[in-house]
Design a protein around this motif. Sequence first.
Motif, mmCIF file in Angstrom:
data_model
loop_
_atom_site.group_PDB
_atom_site.id
_atom_site.type_symbol
_atom_site.label_atom_id
_atom_site.label_comp_id
_atom_site.label_asym_id
_atom_site.label_seq_id
_atom_site.Cartn_x
_atom_site.Cartn_y
_atom_site.Cartn_z
ATOM 1 N N LYS A 127 38.469 29.021 48.828
ATOM 2 C CA LYS A 127 39.864 29.091 48.413
ATOM 3 C C LYS A 127 40.008 30.151 47.322
ATOM 4 N N SER A 128 41.112 30.863 47.344
ATOM 5 C CA SER A 128 41.385 31.893 46.357
ATOM 6 C C SER A 128 41.380 31.314 44.944
ATOM 7 N N SER A 129 40.835 32.062 44.009
ATOM 8 C CA SER A 129 40.826 31.619 42.615
ATOM 9 C C SER A 129 42.233 31.637 42.020
ATOM 10 N N TYR A 130 43.170 32.302 42.674
ATOM 11 C CA TYR A 130 44.562 32.337 42.224
ATOM 12 C C TYR A 130 45.355 31.136 42.729
ATOM 13 N N GLU A 158 48.972 22.939 42.586
ATOM 14 C CA GLU A 158 50.350 22.542 42.821
ATOM 15 C C GLU A 158 50.888 23.013 44.168
ATOM 16 N N GLY A 159 50.037 23.490 45.046
ATOM 17 C CA GLY A 159 50.504 24.001 46.333
ATOM 18 C C GLY A 159 50.934 25.438 46.203
ATOM 19 N N GLY A 160 51.936 25.802 46.955
ATOM 20 C CA GLY A 160 52.408 27.179 46.875
ATOM 21 C C GLY A 160 51.663 28.072 47.851
ATOM 22 N N GLU A 161 51.523 29.307 47.489
ATOM 23 C CA GLU A 161 50.924 30.302 48.367
ATOM 24 C C GLU A 161 49.420 30.379 48.131
ATOM 25 N N CYS A 162 48.653 29.793 49.031
ATOM 26 C CA CYS A 162 47.205 29.718 48.871
ATOM 27 C C CYS A 162 46.505 30.329 50.079
ATOM 28 N N LEU A 163 45.448 31.052 49.825
ATOM 29 C CA LEU A 163 44.646 31.650 50.882
ATOM 30 C C LEU A 163 43.220 31.157 50.820
ATOM 31 N N GLU A 164 42.577 31.158 51.977
ATOM 32 C CA GLU A 164 41.144 30.918 52.069
ATOM 33 C C GLU A 164 40.533 32.121 52.775
ATOM 34 N N ARG A 202 42.990 32.936 56.021
ATOM 35 C CA ARG A 202 43.914 31.960 56.588
ATOM 36 C C ARG A 202 44.695 31.267 55.476
ATOM 37 N N ASP A 203 45.768 30.605 55.859
ATOM 38 C CA ASP A 203 46.612 29.823 54.963
ATOM 39 C C ASP A 203 45.897 28.497 54.698
ATOM 40 N N SER A 204 45.623 28.188 53.448
ATOM 41 C CA SER A 204 44.880 26.964 53.124
ATOM 42 C C SER A 204 45.683 25.697 53.393
ATOM 43 N N LYS A 205 47.015 25.809 53.474
ATOM 44 C CA LYS A 205 47.856 24.639 53.732
ATOM 45 C C LYS A 205 48.018 24.366 55.223
ATOM 46 N N ASP A 206 47.700 25.347 56.054
ATOM 47 C CA ASP A 206 47.885 25.210 57.504
ATOM 48 C C ASP A 206 46.679 25.827 58.207
ATOM 49 N N ALA A 215 46.711 30.257 63.248
ATOM 50 C CA ALA A 215 45.855 31.436 63.410
ATOM 51 C C ALA A 215 45.796 32.232 62.111
ATOM 52 N N GLY A 216 44.621 32.737 61.804
ATOM 53 C CA GLY A 216 44.435 33.560 60.626
ATOM 54 C C GLY A 216 44.253 35.013 61.000
ATOM 55 N N LEU A 217 43.816 35.803 60.062
ATOM 56 C CA LEU A 217 43.555 37.218 60.280
ATOM 57 C C LEU A 217 42.063 37.467 60.260
ATOM 58 N N SER A 218 41.613 38.386 61.076
ATOM 59 C CA SER A 218 40.223 38.844 61.040
ATOM 60 C C SER A 218 40.252 40.336 60.771
ATOM 61 N N LEU A 219 39.634 40.741 59.678
ATOM 62 C CA LEU A 219 39.636 42.138 59.255
ATOM 63 C C LEU A 219 38.223 42.699 59.272
ATOM 64 N N THR A 220 38.111 43.984 59.532
ATOM 65 C CA THR A 220 36.805 44.624 59.403
ATOM 66 C C THR A 220 36.456 44.681 57.917
ATOM 67 N N PRO A 221 35.182 44.759 57.589
ATOM 68 C CA PRO A 221 34.822 44.891 56.174
ATOM 69 C C PRO A 221 35.486 46.108 55.518
ATOM 70 N N ALA A 222 35.628 47.212 56.240
ATOM 71 C CA ALA A 222 36.273 48.415 55.683
ATOM 72 C C ALA A 222 37.748 48.155 55.390
ATOM 73 N N ALA A 223 38.441 47.453 56.279
ATOM 74 C CA ALA A 223 39.854 47.133 56.050
ATOM 75 C C ALA A 223 40.005 46.200 54.854
#
Length: 63
Positions: A13-16, A20-26, A37-41, A45-53
């Motif tokens: 999970k993002s350190s940010y 309290e919920g809100g906008e969270c990423l994993e 991906r969205d940690s609440k859902d 579907a999430g995103l898959s990025l290349t290491p360069a991206a």
Amino acid sequence: MTDETAAQLTWCKSSYSGNEGGECLEVAISSAAVHVRDSKDTARAGLSLTPAAWKAFLALTTP
């Protein structure tokens, strides 16, 4: 990314993200991609990025 692949990854999970919920990423890192991906859902579907991206994204968001 398939559901099976998502289940096999180690998600951090993002350190940010607060308690309290809100906008969270994993994020999960595999040998070929960085997955986001969205940690609440986590079933959504999430995103898959290349290491360069991912590196380019971080360069844009880091002061």
